[in-house]
Design a protein around this motif. Structure first.
Motif, PDB file in Angstrom:
ATOM      1  N   TYR A   1       1.013  -1.391  -0.392  1.00 50.47           N
ATOM      2  CA  TYR A   1      -0.270  -0.258  -0.395  1.00 50.47           C
ATOM      3  C   TYR A   1       0.699   1.267   0.244  1.00 50.47           C
ATOM      4  O   TYR A   1       0.555   2.634  -1.058  1.00 50.47           O
ATOM      5  N   ALA A   2       2.043   1.217   0.725  1.00 51.75           N
ATOM      6  CA  ALA A   2       3.090   2.140   0.956  1.00 51.75           C
ATOM      7  C   ALA A   2       3.332   2.477  -0.902  1.00 51.75           C
ATOM      8  O   ALA A   2       3.543   4.181  -0.235  1.00 51.75           O
ATOM      9  N   ILE A   3       4.655   2.015  -1.669  1.00 57.56           N
ATOM     10  CA  ILE A   3       4.600   1.513  -2.427  1.00 57.56           C
ATOM     11  C   ILE A   3       3.469   2.611  -3.414  1.00 57.56           C
ATOM     12  O   ILE A   3       3.447   3.351  -4.201  1.00 57.56           O
ATOM     13  N   LEU A   4       2.678   2.057  -3.681  1.00 59.38           N
ATOM     14  CA  LEU A   4       1.168   2.602  -4.415  1.00 59.38           C
ATOM     15  C   LEU A   4       0.818   3.865  -4.053  1.00 59.38           C
ATOM     16  O   LEU A   4       0.522   4.721  -5.472  1.00 59.38           O
ATOM     17  N   PHE A   5       0.557   3.964  -2.710  1.00 60.33           N
ATOM     18  CA  PHE A   5       0.710   5.545  -1.994  1.00 60.33           C
ATOM     19  C   PHE A   5       1.797   6.608  -3.168  1.00 60.33           C
ATOM     20  O   PHE A   5       1.361   7.372  -3.547  1.00 60.33           O
ATOM     21  N   GLU A   6       2.781   6.116  -2.576  1.00 62.59           N
ATOM     22  CA  GLU A   6       3.735   7.225  -3.285  1.00 62.59           C
ATOM     23  C   GLU A   6       4.467   7.434  -4.241  1.00 62.59           C
ATOM     24  O   GLU A   6       3.872   8.070  -5.044  1.00 62.59           O
ATOM     25  N   GLU A   7       3.611   6.038  -5.587  1.00 65.28           N
ATOM     26  CA  GLU A   7       4.217   6.073  -6.202  1.00 65.28           C
ATOM     27  C   GLU A   7       2.987   6.135  -7.285  1.00 65.28           C
ATOM     28  O   GLU A   7       3.475   6.744  -9.040  1.00 65.28           O
ATOM     29  N   ILE A   8       2.086   6.666  -7.344  1.00 64.49           N
ATOM     30  CA  ILE A   8       0.432   6.473  -8.367  1.00 64.49           C
ATOM     31  C   ILE A   8      -0.210   7.660  -7.607  1.00 64.49           C
ATOM     32  O   ILE A   8      -0.585   8.994  -7.929  1.00 64.49           O
ATOM     33  N   ILE A   9      -0.400   7.382  -6.484  1.00 64.42           N
ATOM     34  CA  ILE A   9      -1.999   8.256  -6.185  1.00 64.42           C
ATOM     35  C   ILE A   9      -1.456   9.617  -5.344  1.00 64.42           C
ATOM     36  O   ILE A   9      -2.345  10.354  -5.200  1.00 64.42           O
ATOM     37  N   GLU A  10      -0.287   9.351  -4.697  1.00 66.24           N
ATOM     38  CA  GLU A  10      -0.188  10.976  -3.835  1.00 66.24           C
ATOM     39  C   GLU A  10       0.442  11.572  -5.505  1.00 66.24           C
ATOM     40  O   GLU A  10      -0.230  12.445  -5.678  1.00 66.24           O
ATOM     41  N   GLU A  11       0.590  11.056  -6.645  1.00 68.10           N
ATOM     42  CA  GLU A  11       1.097  11.894  -7.643  1.00 68.10           C
ATOM     43  C   GLU A  11      -0.549  12.011  -8.285  1.00 68.10           C
ATOM     44  O   GLU A  11      -0.334  13.528  -9.116  1.00 68.10           O
ATOM     45  N   VAL A  12      -0.821  11.232  -8.780  1.00 66.66           N
ATOM     46  CA  VAL A  12      -2.722  11.864  -9.289  1.00 66.66           C
ATOM     47  C   VAL A  12      -3.044  12.852  -8.476  1.00 66.66           C
ATOM     48  O   VAL A  12      -3.814  13.956  -9.087  1.00 66.66           O
ATOM     49  N   LEU A  13      -3.310  12.393  -6.782  1.00 65.31           N
ATOM     50  CA  LEU A  13      -3.671  14.004  -6.241  1.00 65.31           C
ATOM     51  C   LEU A  13      -3.078  14.448  -6.365  1.00 65.31           C
ATOM     52  O   LEU A  13      -4.539  16.076  -6.551  1.00 65.31           O
ATOM     53  N   LYS A  14      -1.544  15.390  -6.534  1.00 63.27           N
ATOM     54  CA  LYS A  14      -1.063  16.216  -6.459  1.00 63.27           C
ATOM     55  C   LYS A  14      -1.487  16.875  -8.217  1.00 63.27           C
ATOM     56  O   LYS A  14      -1.934  18.232  -8.259  1.00 63.27           O
TER      57      LYS A  14
END
Length: 349
Positions: free
Chosen positions: A213-226
């Protein structure tokens, strides 16, 4: 009627949460407040659901042996409860949108993320997050809303409602639905024009946990939300991705939930909605969410991560990285996740 009524989705879920918060004095330090709410008005419901569907729900309540859909049940008083739940969700969004609170957590049941505009399923009758999103647009003119699901089951109802809405970003992180309810919510499902790329689904392999989950959030979800820059994030907060959950096979622990909630709350306004979760630690995890929203830690993670990793299937990490790579490839035309975007979100390719 659901076999084994009252089944796992029953009033004891909220009792456990409220008992835990009361026992641990979460409302006593002046940092966390409880707001009262009013039942939702029918106009709030009808921004999402059709009149015909609402009428069918009312009919099912009057005919106690009739179910509105698979794995859903209704009884006398259910309609009032549904309106109370939607009203509490609207209140949770209202206090954040008007600036009374930085973040909020709506403790409601039944859940809503499987409910579509004309369908129910998976214990869900009305789609609470969709009702809130449409309320925020109507009452506050909110331009960009992100709805993020971390329930173990795909947010199929929410995605169906907003699949063509260019102002609503829907992200669902859930157990691989190939052999798991609701059997949809695949990586290839990215929405329809004019909102291509605004529906994002990640199929988490069974036994995925904190690290994945941490990898997914760092590499995709955070970037998409930003990149999307939401005015508000609605979190469909399911606790059935927890390692003790009997209805799924994911391995989030206290640390995993802390990381997700804290990350979101440190960057965006967040309204959390209670979704699934049918185990004994649902009260504790609700407190973890409140701690994450308030930026503090009070509950230790007692899980030995090494033992947990050692007990899972050796292919979990490999399958996760394969799916992560596939998701990046599917989303790369629309989002800045490692290479230049080829077209704008919503465009065809």
């Amino acid at each position: 009627m659901l076999n084994g009524y009252p089944g796992p989705e029953n009033p004891s879920r909220l009792d456990r949460i409220l008992d835990y918060l009361s026992l641990n004095r979460y409302l006593d330090d002046g940092r966390c407040f409880m707001f009262m709410s009013e039942p939702a008005a029918m106009e709030d419901i009808l921004r999402v659901h059709t009149q015909e569907y609402v009428d069918s729900v009312v009919q099912c309540i009057s005919q106690s042996r009739k179910s509105p859909g698979k794995d859903t049940y209704l009884c006398e008083g259910s309609f009032e409860v549904l309106l109370e739940a939607a009203g509490a969700v609207i209140r949770a969004g209202d206090v954040v949108a008007c600036g009374a609170c930085d973040h909020s957590f709506a403790l409601v049941r039944p859940p809503g993320h499987h409910a579509g505009a004309t369908t129910s399923g998976g214990f869900c009758i009305f789609n609470n997050s969709a009702i809130l999103a449409r309320f925020l647009k109507h009452s506050y003119g909110t331009q960009k809303i992100a709805i993020l699901n971390i329930d173990a089951h795909a947010s199929d109802g929410t995605h169906a409602i907003f699949s063509g809405d260019p102002q609503v970003l829907c992200i669902s992180v859930h157990q691989d639905p190939s052999n798991f309810y609701p059997y949809n919510g695949f990586i290839r499902d990215i929405g329809i024009r004019p909102a291509l790329g605004l529906s994002i689904n990640m199929e988490m392999p069974p036994r995925s946990g904190n690290t994945e989950y941490a990898i997914l959030f760092e590499e995709i979800i955070e970037e998409v939300l930003k990149d999307f820059k939401p005015d508000i994030v609605i979190l469909e907060c399911g606790f059935d991705a927890y390692y003790k959950e009997p209805l799924s096979q994911l391995d989030l622990t206290v640390d995993g939930y802390y990381h997700i909630i804290g990350l979101l709350a440190s960057r965006w306004k967040v309204v959390c909605l209670l979704e699934g979760g049918y185990h004994e630690d649902i009260g504790m995890l609700s407190a973890v969410v409140l701690d994450g929203l308030m930026g503090r830690r009070t509950i230790p993670d007692e899980v030995d991560q090494i033992d947990l990793l050692a007990s899972r299937h050796v292919n979990t990490r490999r399958e996760f990285h394969e799916k992560l790579s596939r998701l990046k490839f599917v989303l790369s035309p629309y989002w800045n996740i490692g290479k230049p975007r080829l077209c704008k979100v919503g465009d065809a390719i």
